[in-house]
Design a protein around this motif. Structure first.
Motif, PDB file in Angstrom:
ATOM      1  N   GLU A   1       0.818  -1.211   0.000  1.00 32.30           N
ATOM      2  CA  GLU A   1       0.000   0.000   0.000  1.00 32.30           C
ATOM      3  C   GLU A   1       0.857   1.268   0.000  1.00 32.30           C
ATOM      4  O   GLU A   1       0.396   2.322  -0.444  1.00 32.30           O
ATOM      5  N   GLN A   2       2.086   1.164   0.469  1.00 31.41           N
ATOM      6  CA  GLN A   2       2.997   2.310   0.453  1.00 31.41           C
ATOM      7  C   GLN A   2       3.763   2.419  -0.863  1.00 31.41           C
ATOM      8  O   GLN A   2       4.534   3.358  -1.053  1.00 31.41           O
ATOM      9  N   GLY A   3       3.545   1.443  -1.766  1.00 28.57           N
ATOM     10  CA  GLY A   3       4.229   1.470  -3.050  1.00 28.57           C
ATOM     11  C   GLY A   3       5.673   1.028  -2.987  1.00 28.57           C
ATOM     12  O   GLY A   3       6.463   1.302  -3.890  1.00 28.57           O
ATOM     13  N   ARG A   4       6.045   0.299  -1.918  1.00 24.27           N
ATOM     14  CA  ARG A   4       7.434  -0.118  -1.745  1.00 24.27           C
ATOM     15  C   ARG A   4       7.682  -1.552  -2.178  1.00 24.27           C
ATOM     16  O   ARG A   4       8.832  -1.974  -2.282  1.00 24.27           O
ATOM     17  N   ARG A   5       6.620  -2.316  -2.406  1.00 30.25           N
ATOM     18  CA  ARG A   5       6.783  -3.711  -2.818  1.00 30.25           C
ATOM     19  C   ARG A   5       5.882  -4.009  -4.004  1.00 30.25           C
ATOM     20  O   ARG A   5       4.728  -3.606  -4.032  1.00 30.25           O
ATOM     21  N   PHE A   6       6.443  -4.721  -4.963  1.00 28.68           N
ATOM     22  CA  PHE A   6       5.673  -5.113  -6.137  1.00 28.68           C
ATOM     23  C   PHE A   6       4.754  -6.271  -5.754  1.00 28.68           C
ATOM     24  O   PHE A   6       5.218  -7.305  -5.293  1.00 28.68           O
ATOM     25  N   PRO A   7       3.435  -6.129  -5.918  1.00 25.12           N
ATOM     26  CA  PRO A   7       2.514  -7.203  -5.515  1.00 25.12           C
ATOM     27  C   PRO A   7       2.594  -8.403  -6.451  1.00 25.12           C
ATOM     28  O   PRO A   7       2.701  -8.248  -7.674  1.00 25.12           O
ATOM     29  N   GLN A   8       2.572  -9.578  -5.881  1.00 19.71           N
ATOM     30  CA  GLN A   8       2.497 -10.774  -6.699  1.00 19.71           C
ATOM     31  C   GLN A   8       1.136 -10.856  -7.364  1.00 19.71           C
ATOM     32  O   GLN A   8       0.142 -10.342  -6.862  1.00 19.71           O
ATOM     33  N   ARG A   9       1.099 -11.544  -8.504  1.00 19.65           N
ATOM     34  CA  ARG A   9      -0.162 -11.659  -9.241  1.00 19.65           C
ATOM     35  C   ARG A   9      -1.244 -12.312  -8.382  1.00 19.65           C
ATOM     36  O   ARG A   9      -2.408 -11.910  -8.411  1.00 19.65           O
ATOM     37  N   ARG A  10      -0.858 -13.306  -7.581  1.00 18.53           N
ATOM     38  CA  ARG A  10      -1.876 -13.977  -6.764  1.00 18.53           C
ATOM     39  C   ARG A  10      -2.404 -13.048  -5.666  1.00 18.53           C
ATOM     40  O   ARG A  10      -3.540 -13.194  -5.227  1.00 18.53           O
ATOM     41  N   PHE A  11      -1.580 -12.090  -5.223  1.00 20.74           N
ATOM     42  CA  PHE A  11      -2.049 -11.077  -4.269  1.00 20.74           C
ATOM     43  C   PHE A  11      -3.160 -10.255  -4.915  1.00 20.74           C
ATOM     44  O   PHE A  11      -4.204  -9.997  -4.304  1.00 20.74           O
ATOM     45  N   VAL A  12      -2.917  -9.820  -6.159  1.00 17.25           N
ATOM     46  CA  VAL A  12      -3.888  -8.987  -6.870  1.00 17.25           C
ATOM     47  C   VAL A  12      -5.187  -9.757  -7.104  1.00 17.25           C
ATOM     48  O   VAL A  12      -6.292  -9.234  -6.875  1.00 17.25           O
ATOM     49  N   GLU A  13      -5.072 -10.989  -7.538  1.00 16.62           N
ATOM     50  CA  GLU A  13      -6.270 -11.790  -7.821  1.00 16.62           C
ATOM     51  C   GLU A  13      -7.069 -12.045  -6.544  1.00 16.62           C
ATOM     52  O   GLU A  13      -8.305 -11.981  -6.541  1.00 16.62           O
ATOM     53  N   ARG A  14      -6.371 -12.325  -5.468  1.00 25.06           N
ATOM     54  CA  ARG A  14      -7.042 -12.563  -4.189  1.00 25.06           C
ATOM     55  C   ARG A  14      -7.704 -11.287  -3.677  1.00 25.06           C
ATOM     56  O   ARG A  14      -8.823 -11.310  -3.155  1.00 25.06           O
ATOM     57  N   ALA A  15      -6.997 -10.140  -3.834  1.00 25.70           N
ATOM     58  CA  ALA A  15      -7.544  -8.859  -3.396  1.00 25.70           C
ATOM     59  C   ALA A  15      -8.813  -8.521  -4.168  1.00 25.70           C
ATOM     60  O   ALA A  15      -9.796  -8.031  -3.587  1.00 25.70           O
ATOM     61  N   GLU A  16      -8.822  -8.780  -5.465  1.00 27.11           N
ATOM     62  CA  GLU A  16     -10.012  -8.528  -6.283  1.00 27.11           C
ATOM     63  C   GLU A  16     -11.205  -9.313  -5.744  1.00 27.11           C
ATOM     64  O   GLU A  16     -12.321  -8.795  -5.647  1.00 27.11           O
ATOM     65  N   GLU A  17     -10.944 -10.554  -5.369  1.00 26.62           N
ATOM     66  CA  GLU A  17     -12.021 -11.432  -4.889  1.00 26.62           C
ATOM     67  C   GLU A  17     -12.526 -10.980  -3.521  1.00 26.62           C
ATOM     68  O   GLU A  17     -13.739 -10.873  -3.296  1.00 26.62           O
TER      69      GLU A  17
END
Length: 281
Positions: free
Chosen positions: A57-73
């Motif tokens: 959330e601070q823009g310091r780490r690149f999110p993994q694709r599975r993080f993004v998919e899980r967050a969407e859900e």
């Protein structure tokens, strides 16, 4: 290896911009708050540590694709997070030529590293990393040093958050005897290596100086295996990195790494040597 078997990205001495990651982080935070979650209660739902959620959330780490998919859900984000993610670039502090490897590194089920120049990045202390960046040529600004130190420390979440990934490190003894940052800094570095390699999935082997010739004289080697059981390699040189995809080239590096494992001290003897070196500092 020939140029036809290796894809190489042009080196950039400047850190990667982080505006797109900050945009993703802000969007994610807005949807998280909209759903009524704190970072602490949201983290176990998505399967990451609260510190990881905070870093993203601070823009310091690149999110993994599975993080993004899980967050969407979980957050019912209407595809917004996936859309922003498509335009995200690697975080500030990581060189552009390392980006492709770093993204695969976060998914790897096996990660092998041989180093004959310095302590591998995943095992470095903050003090050791800071010394390296302060002494680099050309000189970089204090803000750039901080960005690169943060990026290097952030990568080390792999060792704690991927307990099913096999990590193998082979490091030349002379690297560990060089007092980078001074004796106390090196004692702290060796202590950190001993702690980081305590888990059963993380292994350290030391290539003794008494081994006059070994299979790694051509330079550092990094190999990784993806969840789909594909293997890739990465070789680093002066101001450049080579991402290797050719099966024949990777097979050669595997043979070299296997030979290095047999030539280095075994893990138990390596830890004993590190403990003696720590005690002597």
């Amino acid at each position: 290896m020939t140029d036809s078997t290796i894809s190489t990205e042009t080196v950039s001495n400047e850190p990667e911009p982080s505006d797109s990651l900050k945009a993703f982080g802000e969007a994610h935070k807005a949807f998280r708050k909209r759903a009524g979650h704190t970072q602490e209660d949201y983290a176990p739902l998505i399967g990451y540590q609260p510190s990881t959620v905070a870093s993203i959330e601070q823009g310091r780490r690149f999110p993994q694709r599975r993080f993004v998919e899980r967050a969407e859900e979980i957050l019912d984000a209407f595809g917004v997070l996936k859309g922003v993610y498509k335009h995200a670039t690697r975080e500030k502090g990581l060189a552009s030529w390392f980006r492709q490897w770093a993204e695969l590194e976060e998914l790897a089920i096996s990660l092998y590293t041989f180093e004959n120049r310095l302590v591998p990045g995943l095992l470095q202390t903050e003090g050791y990393a800071r010394t390296l960046f302060r002494e680099r040529i050309p000189v970089i600004s204090d803000s750039e040093i901080e960005a690169r130190v943060v990026a290097r420390m952030e990568r080390q979440f792999l060792l704690t958050e991927r307990p099913n990934t096999i990590f193998s490190f082979i490091v030349e003894e002379h690297v560990l005897r060089r007092q980078t940052g001074g004796a106390e800094a090196m004692r702290e570095q060796i202590e950190h290596i001993l702690e980081a390699t305590e888990p059963r999935n993380v292994e350290i082997q030391v290539m003794p100086m008494s081994r006059g010739v070994h299979a790694g004289h051509a330079g550092p080697i990094q190999l990784l295996e993806t969840p789909e059981n594909e293997w890739f390699a990465y070789c680093e040189a002066q101001e450049s990195g080579r991402f290797v995809t050719d099966p024949k080239a990777i097979s050669l590096l595997h043979m070299r790494y296997a030979k290095l494992r047999s030539q280095a001290l075994n893990p138990e003897d390596s830890r004993s040597l590190l403990e003696r070196m720590r005690g002597a500092l």
